[in-house]
Write a protein that holds these residues in place. Structure first.
Motif, mmCIF file in Angstrom:
data_model
loop_
_atom_site.group_PDB
_atom_site.id
_atom_site.type_symbol
_atom_site.label_atom_id
_atom_site.label_comp_id
_atom_site.label_asym_id
_atom_site.label_seq_id
_atom_site.Cartn_x
_atom_site.Cartn_y
_atom_site.Cartn_z
ATOM 1 N N ALA A 45 0.833 -1.201 0.000
ATOM 2 C CA ALA A 45 0.000 0.000 0.000
ATOM 3 C C ALA A 45 0.871 1.255 0.000
ATOM 4 O O ALA A 45 0.624 2.200 -0.734
ATOM 5 N N LEU A 46 1.930 1.218 0.808
ATOM 6 C CA LEU A 46 2.789 2.403 0.903
ATOM 7 C C LEU A 46 3.648 2.557 -0.344
ATOM 8 O O LEU A 46 3.886 3.660 -0.809
ATOM 9 N N LYS A 47 4.086 1.428 -0.906
ATOM 10 C CA LYS A 47 4.919 1.480 -2.104
ATOM 11 C C LYS A 47 4.164 2.139 -3.257
ATOM 12 O O LYS A 47 4.681 3.008 -3.940
ATOM 13 N N TYR A 48 2.915 1.711 -3.456
ATOM 14 C CA TYR A 48 2.135 2.251 -4.575
ATOM 15 C C TYR A 48 1.285 3.445 -4.144
ATOM 16 O O TYR A 48 0.553 4.005 -4.947
ATOM 17 N N LYS A 49 1.342 3.796 -2.866
ATOM 18 C CA LYS A 49 0.510 4.862 -2.297
ATOM 19 C C LYS A 49 -0.969 4.617 -2.608
ATOM 20 O O LYS A 49 -1.670 5.473 -3.147
ATOM 21 N N ILE A 50 -1.409 3.413 -2.270
ATOM 22 C CA ILE A 50 -2.804 3.056 -2.504
ATOM 23 C C ILE A 50 -3.481 2.675 -1.191
ATOM 24 O O ILE A 50 -2.810 2.414 -0.194
ATOM 25 N N ASN A 51 -4.775 2.620 -1.229
ATOM 26 C CA ASN A 51 -5.551 2.257 -0.048
ATOM 27 C C ASN A 51 -5.202 0.847 0.443
ATOM 28 O O ASN A 51 -5.067 -0.065 -0.361
ATOM 29 N N PRO A 52 -5.047 0.664 1.763
ATOM 30 C CA PRO A 52 -4.673 -0.657 2.298
ATOM 31 C C PRO A 52 -5.673 -1.766 1.941
ATOM 32 O O PRO A 52 -5.270 -2.919 1.772
ATOM 33 N N ASN A 53 -6.952 -1.433 1.814
ATOM 34 C CA ASN A 53 -7.921 -2.461 1.421
ATOM 35 C C ASN A 53 -7.742 -2.888 -0.033
ATOM 36 O O ASN A 53 -7.936 -4.052 -0.372
ATOM 37 N N THR A 54 -7.367 -1.927 -0.863
ATOM 38 C CA THR A 54 -7.068 -2.261 -2.257
ATOM 39 C C THR A 54 -5.887 -3.211 -2.294
ATOM 40 O O THR A 54 -5.865 -4.179 -3.053
ATOM 41 N N VAL A 110 -11.740 9.917 7.591
ATOM 42 C CA VAL A 110 -12.554 10.636 6.614
ATOM 43 C C VAL A 110 -11.748 11.838 6.146
ATOM 44 O O VAL A 110 -11.246 12.611 6.963
ATOM 45 N N ILE A 111 -11.591 11.961 4.841
ATOM 46 C CA ILE A 111 -10.830 13.077 4.286
ATOM 47 C C ILE A 111 -11.782 13.903 3.431
ATOM 48 O O ILE A 111 -12.379 13.389 2.486
ATOM 49 N N SER A 112 -11.937 15.161 3.775
ATOM 50 C CA SER A 112 -12.800 15.985 2.927
ATOM 51 C C SER A 112 -11.937 16.696 1.908
ATOM 52 O O SER A 112 -10.783 17.032 2.174
ATOM 53 N N SER A 113 -12.503 16.881 0.728
ATOM 54 C CA SER A 113 -11.744 17.577 -0.297
ATOM 55 C C SER A 113 -12.627 17.969 -1.467
ATOM 56 O O SER A 113 -13.649 17.351 -1.718
ATOM 57 N N HIS A 114 -12.229 19.014 -2.166
ATOM 58 C CA HIS A 114 -12.853 19.277 -3.460
ATOM 59 C C HIS A 114 -11.871 18.885 -4.559
ATOM 60 O O HIS A 114 -12.157 18.971 -5.731
ATOM 61 N N LEU A 115 -10.678 18.427 -4.157
ATOM 62 C CA LEU A 115 -9.672 17.952 -5.113
ATOM 63 C C LEU A 115 -9.778 16.434 -5.204
ATOM 64 O O LEU A 115 -9.077 15.709 -4.527
ATOM 65 N N VAL A 116 -10.679 15.970 -6.017
ATOM 66 C CA VAL A 116 -10.996 14.554 -6.068
ATOM 67 C C VAL A 116 -9.802 13.726 -6.529
ATOM 68 O O VAL A 116 -9.499 12.667 -5.981
ATOM 69 N N GLU A 117 -9.132 14.222 -7.535
ATOM 70 C CA GLU A 117 -8.065 13.461 -8.170
ATOM 71 C C GLU A 117 -6.978 13.025 -7.191
ATOM 72 O O GLU A 117 -6.452 11.929 -7.274
ATOM 73 N N GLU A 118 -6.704 13.913 -6.233
ATOM 74 C CA GLU A 118 -5.665 13.624 -5.239
ATOM 75 C C GLU A 118 -6.004 12.398 -4.409
ATOM 76 O O GLU A 118 -5.135 11.742 -3.877
ATOM 77 N N LEU A 119 -7.289 12.145 -4.266
ATOM 78 C CA LEU A 119 -7.721 11.106 -3.329
ATOM 79 C C LEU A 119 -8.058 9.784 -4.003
ATOM 80 O O LEU A 119 -8.285 8.786 -3.336
ATOM 81 N N GLU A 120 -8.091 9.787 -5.323
ATOM 82 C CA GLU A 120 -8.508 8.592 -6.081
ATOM 83 C C GLU A 120 -7.915 7.291 -5.533
ATOM 84 O O GLU A 120 -8.614 6.329 -5.318
ATOM 85 N N LYS A 121 -6.597 7.301 -5.356
ATOM 86 C CA LYS A 121 -5.909 6.049 -5.020
ATOM 87 C C LYS A 121 -5.976 5.700 -3.545
ATOM 88 O O LYS A 121 -5.815 4.556 -3.170
ATOM 89 N N ILE A 122 -6.164 6.688 -2.698
ATOM 90 C CA ILE A 122 -5.969 6.417 -1.272
ATOM 91 C C ILE A 122 -7.250 6.144 -0.500
ATOM 92 O O ILE A 122 -7.213 5.624 0.592
ATOM 93 N N VAL A 123 -8.398 6.456 -1.105
ATOM 94 C CA VAL A 123 -9.639 6.166 -0.370
ATOM 95 C C VAL A 123 -10.281 4.907 -0.926
ATOM 96 O O VAL A 123 -10.038 4.534 -2.066
#
Lengths: 121, 229
Positions: free
Chosen positions: A39-48, B179-192
């Motif tokens: 998750a940290l390597k690819y900076k992706i969500n841990p559930n992914t 919970v992360i609020s944002s109007h910058l959707v693209e930044e959050l695509e991968k992490i949420v």
């Protein structure tokens, strides 16, 4: 790694990992990063990242040794199969794209033989 | 489910800012609370923390009515910088340690190192990016169940953004929720992994990020544009 946001993230990371396995960057039987590390390597969500391991295990690309972690498959056949499948996908999308531009088989063969020598630029 | 919000409403001077909002939050997930400026994101976060009282609706936390006990387990990072200029960063840590029992000083120190912020730096000499990181550090140094981060990436340069994203991912555990609020959707695509999309105070989309990509063949950013159009 650059992601395309309209394709599921897990699919893209699995492709990247498969490439690493085919290239030997991740050697057969070698230990893979933990789900968290991935998750940290690819900076992706841990559930992914957990899902990536579930999917890869189901495909036989990797396996888990209890308490030891996850390892790349030791089965050479599997790696060969992955490599062939990836090549097929590339070729198919390439041929489709070129057909769409109206290229014939002869023109394609000709182009490939020229460009291949140039390193595929 | 850990947090459940049911039919929340809030009006300010006759204007409805949160309108019949319901959703649930589960452990082990990172949620994007998306929406334009003025869509009700901040008001909603403040309602959960108790800083704003809902006119109507119900909130439960781990099956009980959201009260003082639950609020002790909620760490909220507001958008505004609320530190005093005369403080040093270590004073901010002490300040938090006095307020919150779950504040982990050692973790705070580690986060500062990771962020390249020094204990003796004065608040008034910090850049806006450093303030943003410091706000995140004090919030995540709490051992909370639910972290509410209001616009953690707003106005942050690229490098700081990478650090902030890494630190948020590191803070995500199987037994907490972010919970992360944002109007910058693209930044959050991968992490949420989950999306809650607000439009003019109403929920217009709730879902799992990968599922949205898979079933619609579109990025969250595209879906966001569509819904708001």
């Amino acid at each position: 790694m650059e992601f395309i946001n309209n394709v599921p993230i897990y699919v893209q990371v699995i492709d990247d990992i498969k490439r690493d396995i085919v290239n030997g960057i991740l050697p057969m039987g070698g230990k893979m990063p933990s789900s968290r590390e991935l998750a940290l390597k690819y900076k992706i969500n841990p559930n992914t990242s957990s899902r990536i391991y579930r999917e890869m295990e189901a495909e036989g690309i990797c396996f888990t040794k209890r308490g030891l972690g996850t390892f790349v498959t030791e089965d050479k056949e599997t790696v060969v199969r992955i490599r062939e499948k990836m090549a097929e996908d590339f070729i198919n999308s390439f041929i489709q794209g070129m057909k769409g531009l109206g290229f014939t088989r002869e023109e394609l063969n000709h182009l490939i033989s020229i460009k291949y020598g140039e390193g595929g630029a | 489910m850990v947090l459940e919000c049911k039919e929340l409403r809030k009006k300010y001077l006759g204007k409805t800012v949160v309108d019949n909002v319901s959703f649930v939050l589960e452990e082990g997930s990172i949620y994007a609370l998306l929406g334009q400026n003025g869509s009700g994101k901040t008001t909603l976060m403040k309602m959960i923390t108790g800083l704003v009282k809902a006119d109507q609706g119900e909130m439960t936390f781990q099956g009980e009515k959201l009260g003082v006990k639950a609020k002790e387990q909620i760490a909220y990072m507001p958008t505004e910088a609320y530190f005093y200029d005369y403080m040093k960063t270590k004073d901010v840590g002490k300040y938090y340690a006095d307020f919150f029992e779950d504040f982990n000083k050692q973790h705070f120190d580690e986060l500062l190192i990771q962020m390249d912020i020094h204990q003796k730096d004065r608040i008034k000499h910090l850049s806006s990016g450093q303030i943003a990181k410091l706000k995140l550090a004090v919030t995540l140094a709490r051992n909370a169940k639910l972290y509410l981060l209001d616009e953690p990436l707003n106005g942050i340069d690229l490098l700081s953004r990478d650090i902030i994203i890494t630190i948020i991912l590191e803070a995500s555990r199987e037994d907490n929720m972010i919970v992360i609020s944002s109007h910058l959707v693209e930044e959050l695509e991968k992490i949420v992994d989950h999306i809650i999309l607000l439009n003019k105070g109403r929920v217009s989309l709730v879902g799992e990020a990968e599922e949205i990509r898979e079933t619609r063949g579109k990025s969250i950013t595209d879906v966001y544009r569509e819904v708001l159009a």
